[in-house]
Design a protein around this motif. Structure first.
Motif, PDB file in Angstrom:
ATOM      1  N   PHE A   1       2.580   6.498  -6.968  1.00  0.00           N
ATOM      2  CA  PHE A   1       1.581   7.614  -7.540  1.00  0.00           C
ATOM      3  C   PHE A   1       1.794   8.743  -7.125  1.00  0.00           C
ATOM      4  O   PHE A   1       2.004   9.716  -8.125  1.00  0.00           O
ATOM      5  CB  PHE A   1       0.172   7.163  -6.895  1.00  0.00           C
ATOM      6  CG  PHE A   1      -0.823   8.396  -7.235  1.00  0.00           C
ATOM      7  CD1 PHE A   1      -1.428   8.136  -8.462  1.00  0.00           C
ATOM      8  CD2 PHE A   1      -1.064   9.441  -6.197  1.00  0.00           C
ATOM      9  CE1 PHE A   1      -2.408   9.304  -8.959  1.00  0.00           C
ATOM     10  CE2 PHE A   1      -1.993  10.370  -6.700  1.00  0.00           C
ATOM     11  CZ  PHE A   1      -2.734  10.260  -8.007  1.00  0.00           C
ATOM     12  N   ASN A   2       2.452   9.522  -6.087  1.00  0.00           N
ATOM     13  CA  ASN A   2       2.591  10.782  -5.857  1.00  0.00           C
ATOM     14  C   ASN A   2       3.906  11.109  -6.460  1.00  0.00           C
ATOM     15  O   ASN A   2       4.259  12.209  -7.025  1.00  0.00           O
ATOM     16  CB  ASN A   2       2.782  10.954  -4.400  1.00  0.00           C
ATOM     17  CG  ASN A   2       1.493  11.072  -3.662  1.00  0.00           C
ATOM     18  OD1 ASN A   2       0.577  12.202  -3.969  1.00  0.00           O
ATOM     19  ND2 ASN A   2       1.145  10.094  -3.038  1.00  0.00           N
TER      20      ASN A   2
ATOM     21  N   GLU B   1       0.866  -1.122   0.064  1.00  0.00           N
ATOM     22  CA  GLU B   1      -0.082   0.054   0.064  1.00  0.00           C
ATOM     23  C   GLU B   1       0.950   1.230  -0.091  1.00  0.00           C
ATOM     24  O   GLU B   1       0.552   2.266  -0.796  1.00  0.00           O
ATOM     25  CB  GLU B   1      -0.976   0.136   1.216  1.00  0.00           C
ATOM     26  CG  GLU B   1      -1.925  -0.983   1.217  1.00  0.00           C
ATOM     27  CD  GLU B   1      -2.921  -0.983  -0.026  1.00  0.00           C
ATOM     28  OE1 GLU B   1      -3.202   0.128  -0.236  1.00  0.00           O
ATOM     29  OE2 GLU B   1      -3.318  -1.903  -0.688  1.00  0.00           O
TER      30      GLU B   1
ATOM     31  N   THR C   1       3.823  11.875 -10.137  1.00  0.00           N
ATOM     32  CA  THR C   1       2.929  13.070 -10.421  1.00  0.00           C
ATOM     33  C   THR C   1       3.853  14.334 -10.092  1.00  0.00           C
ATOM     34  O   THR C   1       3.619  15.556 -10.089  1.00  0.00           O
ATOM     35  CB  THR C   1       1.590  13.118  -9.981  1.00  0.00           C
ATOM     36  OG1 THR C   1       1.592  12.923  -8.575  1.00  0.00           O
ATOM     37  CG2 THR C   1       0.664  12.166 -10.826  1.00  0.00           C
TER      38      THR C   1
ATOM     39  N   ASP D   1      -7.902   0.767  -7.500  1.00  0.00           N
ATOM     40  CA  ASP D   1      -6.709   1.624  -7.148  1.00  0.00           C
ATOM     41  C   ASP D   1      -5.499   1.549  -7.967  1.00  0.00           C
ATOM     42  O   ASP D   1      -4.955   2.593  -8.368  1.00  0.00           O
ATOM     43  CB  ASP D   1      -6.280   0.729  -5.877  1.00  0.00           C
ATOM     44  CG  ASP D   1      -7.027   1.053  -4.738  1.00  0.00           C
ATOM     45  OD1 ASP D   1      -8.055   2.151  -4.710  1.00  0.00           O
ATOM     46  OD2 ASP D   1      -7.123   0.000  -3.656  1.00  0.00           O
ATOM     47  N   VAL D   2      -5.219   0.301  -8.691  1.00  0.00           N
ATOM     48  CA  VAL D   2      -4.366   0.343  -9.649  1.00  0.00           C
ATOM     49  C   VAL D   2      -4.627   1.440 -10.915  1.00  0.00           C
ATOM     50  O   VAL D   2      -3.765   2.085 -11.522  1.00  0.00           O
ATOM     51  CB  VAL D   2      -3.731  -1.022 -10.293  1.00  0.00           C
ATOM     52  CG1 VAL D   2      -3.134  -1.097 -11.257  1.00  0.00           C
ATOM     53  CG2 VAL D   2      -3.374  -1.873  -8.883  1.00  0.00           C
TER      54      VAL D   2
ATOM     55  N   LEU E   1       2.306   1.781  -3.386  1.00  0.00           N
ATOM     56  CA  LEU E   1       1.552   2.222  -4.455  1.00  0.00           C
ATOM     57  C   LEU E   1       1.269   3.766  -4.259  1.00  0.00           C
ATOM     58  O   LEU E   1       1.228   4.572  -5.275  1.00  0.00           O
ATOM     59  CB  LEU E   1       0.112   1.636  -4.356  1.00  0.00           C
ATOM     60  CG  LEU E   1      -1.017   1.910  -5.533  1.00  0.00           C
ATOM     61  CD1 LEU E   1      -0.514   1.566  -6.842  1.00  0.00           C
ATOM     62  CD2 LEU E   1      -2.023   1.070  -5.338  1.00  0.00           C
ATOM     63  N   HIS E   2       1.038   4.110  -3.097  1.00  0.00           N
ATOM     64  CA  HIS E   2       0.900   5.472  -2.839  1.00  0.00           C
ATOM     65  C   HIS E   2       1.948   6.364  -2.858  1.00  0.00           C
ATOM     66  O   HIS E   2       1.860   7.515  -3.493  1.00  0.00           O
ATOM     67  CB  HIS E   2       0.520   5.537  -1.108  1.00  0.00           C
ATOM     68  CG  HIS E   2       0.080   7.019  -0.689  1.00  0.00           C
ATOM     69  ND1 HIS E   2      -1.080   7.904  -1.193  1.00  0.00           N
ATOM     70  CD2 HIS E   2       1.036   7.797   0.060  1.00  0.00           C
ATOM     71  CE1 HIS E   2      -0.719   9.028  -0.513  1.00  0.00           C
ATOM     72  NE2 HIS E   2       0.443   9.080   0.289  1.00  0.00           N
ATOM     73  N   TRP E   3       3.413   5.941  -2.765  1.00  0.00           N
ATOM     74  CA  TRP E   3       4.445   6.624  -2.737  1.00  0.00           C
ATOM     75  C   TRP E   3       4.530   6.841  -4.287  1.00  0.00           C
ATOM     76  O   TRP E   3       4.849   7.932  -4.766  1.00  0.00           O
ATOM     77  CB  TRP E   3       5.463   6.173  -2.268  1.00  0.00           C
ATOM     78  CG  TRP E   3       6.870   6.804  -2.656  1.00  0.00           C
ATOM     79  CD1 TRP E   3       7.355   8.121  -2.322  1.00  0.00           C
ATOM     80  CD2 TRP E   3       7.871   6.490  -3.492  1.00  0.00           C
ATOM     81  NE1 TRP E   3       8.513   8.370  -2.751  1.00  0.00           N
ATOM     82  CE2 TRP E   3       8.739   7.331  -3.558  1.00  0.00           C
ATOM     83  CE3 TRP E   3       7.862   5.319  -4.415  1.00  0.00           C
ATOM     84  CZ2 TRP E   3       9.874   7.303  -4.667  1.00  0.00           C
ATOM     85  CZ3 TRP E   3       8.883   5.200  -5.439  1.00  0.00           C
ATOM     86  CH2 TRP E   3       9.937   6.280  -5.202  1.00  0.00           C
TER      87      TRP E   3
ATOM     88  N   ALA F   1      -0.750   8.777 -13.751  1.00  0.00           N
ATOM     89  CA  ALA F   1       0.739   8.994 -14.319  1.00  0.00           C
ATOM     90  C   ALA F   1       0.532   9.216 -15.771  1.00  0.00           C
ATOM     91  O   ALA F   1       1.446  10.007 -16.299  1.00  0.00           O
ATOM     92  CB  ALA F   1       1.222   7.567 -13.980  1.00  0.00           C
TER      93      ALA F   1
ATOM     94  N   PHE G   1      -3.930   4.948 -10.226  1.00  0.00           N
ATOM     95  CA  PHE G   1      -2.617   4.972 -10.076  1.00  0.00           C
ATOM     96  C   PHE G   1      -2.029   5.524 -11.694  1.00  0.00           C
ATOM     97  O   PHE G   1      -1.338   6.331 -12.060  1.00  0.00           O
ATOM     98  CB  PHE G   1      -1.851   3.961  -9.447  1.00  0.00           C
ATOM     99  CG  PHE G   1      -0.465   3.897 -10.092  1.00  0.00           C
ATOM    100  CD1 PHE G   1       0.558   4.716  -9.698  1.00  0.00           C
ATOM    101  CD2 PHE G   1      -0.140   2.795 -10.705  1.00  0.00           C
ATOM    102  CE1 PHE G   1       1.748   4.583 -10.182  1.00  0.00           C
ATOM    103  CE2 PHE G   1       1.332   2.487 -11.054  1.00  0.00           C
ATOM    104  CZ  PHE G   1       2.123   3.543 -10.872  1.00  0.00           C
ATOM    105  N   PHE G   2      -2.279   4.443 -12.617  1.00  0.00           N
ATOM    106  CA  PHE G   2      -2.125   4.485 -13.878  1.00  0.00           C
ATOM    107  C   PHE G   2      -2.345   5.511 -14.509  1.00  0.00           C
ATOM    108  O   PHE G   2      -1.917   6.403 -15.372  1.00  0.00           O
ATOM    109  CB  PHE G   2      -2.089   3.184 -14.685  1.00  0.00           C
ATOM    110  CG  PHE G   2      -1.452   1.994 -14.586  1.00  0.00           C
ATOM    111  CD1 PHE G   2       0.036   2.264 -15.003  1.00  0.00           C
ATOM    112  CD2 PHE G   2      -1.510   0.881 -13.839  1.00  0.00           C
ATOM    113  CE1 PHE G   2       1.063   1.415 -15.070  1.00  0.00           C
ATOM    114  CE2 PHE G   2      -0.625  -0.101 -13.966  1.00  0.00           C
ATOM    115  CZ  PHE G   2       0.574  -0.057 -14.317  1.00  0.00           C
TER     116      PHE G   2
END
Length: 309
Positions: free
Chosen positions: A52-53, A45, A56, A86-87, A48-50, A94, A90-91
């Protein structure tokens, strides 16, 4: 989830072209728990969070500049898309943040195209809007033109599809003269959308002769001839409108001879006698010169015909 980090570890993107107005703050990498992976810190988790940020964040974007990548890794990445919200979020973020970088990358563009197939409708529509906005840029890029052709083929929304086809048709002359844009025009003509094809022909009216002298331009003119009916007539009228000397030069040129030969063959086959006779009359005085053009079939066609004065 580890597969996504293994695949994305090899992704490298250049500095993001400015599409969004606001810049998010730079996000420092999470603490590593061993190993040299750029992404994996042991908590999926948090990873994925890191990530994503991180993707961007404009300050850290250069770290994603692609140097080398295996298609297999992108295939593995694509398989994850559509599996969970969630995935996909994220994609999507990005891709939108690095839209032009992704769409003009030989491999990363496959990820975006897959997203347009599996994302929810609201996300797809936002991506379609970006495609419309940057269609001409993509069409004139080495890898962007390939991605754009894939999108044109896949688009199942009639409104966005027609808007995209109109952009290509309305800019047909610009794209036909471009080293990569011409492939987009050729692709659209293969779709046999008559409205779009007719629009392309109208926008190329008066330019068919000059395009026929060029390798890829001649392919476009030949495809218009193959449509038949009024589209073919428009192209032949362009050929007839030029001076005899110009038509002779075209008939003897490396690429133009195929256009003239096809025009003669098609106008004869479908019994458009006025167009056919017009071409023959213009070319007949130069028959002896056409015999000197290796591989040209035009002289043989003229030899076999008798056209009354």
């Amino acid at each position: 989830m580890s597969t996504i980090f293994n695949a994305l570890h090899e992704l490298r993107f250049g500095p993001a072209r400015e599409i969004m107005n606001e810049e998010p703050p730079a996000i420092p990498p999470p603490p590593s728990r061993g190993g040299d992976s750029l992404f994996h810190c042991g908590d999926p988790e948090l990873d994925l969070h890191w990530l994503f940020n991180f993707m961007t964040s404009s300050e850290d974007v250069p770290r994603f500049k692609k140097k080398s990548i295996r298609l297999q890794k992108h295939t593995e990445t694509e398989r994850l898309m559509g599996m969970s919200d969630d995935v996909d979020v994220f994609f999507f973020a990005a891709i939108m943040r690095l839209f032009l970088d992704v769409m003009t990358d030989k491999y990363a563009s496959y990820v975006a195209i897959k997203g347009m197939r599996v994302f929810q409708q609201d996300k797809r529509e936002l991506m379609y809007e970006h495609i419309l906005r940057y269609a001409l840029y993509l069409a004139r890029d080495k890898h962007g033109c390939i991605a754009l052709n894939e999108i044109i083929t896949d688009l199942d929304d009639p409104d966005y599809r027609n808007q995209l086809l109109d952009i290509v048709a309305n800019n047909a002359l610009l794209l036909s003269n471009d080293a990569y844009g011409n492939f987009v025009v050729q692709h659209v003509l293969k779709l046999r959308d008559y409205r779009c094809t007719r629009n392309i022909a109208d926008n190329l009216r008066g330019h068919c002769v000059e395009l026929s002298f060029k390798k890829y331009g001649s392919y476009i003119v030949e495809r218009l001839l193959e449509v038949g009916d009024s589209v073919m007539e428009l192209v032949v009228m362009d050929l007839l409108a030029c001076k005899r000397e110009m038509l002779m030069r075209l008939a003897r040129s490396e690429y133009g001879n195929f256009v003239v030969c096809k025009a003669l063959g098609l106008t004869n086959e479908i019994l458009t006698a006025d167009l056919y006779c017009g071409l023959v009359r213009k070319l007949m005085p130069y028959r002896h010169l056409l015999h000197r053009s290796p591989g040209s079939k035009i002289a043989a066609i003229l030899d076999s015909m008798h056209v009354p004065n």
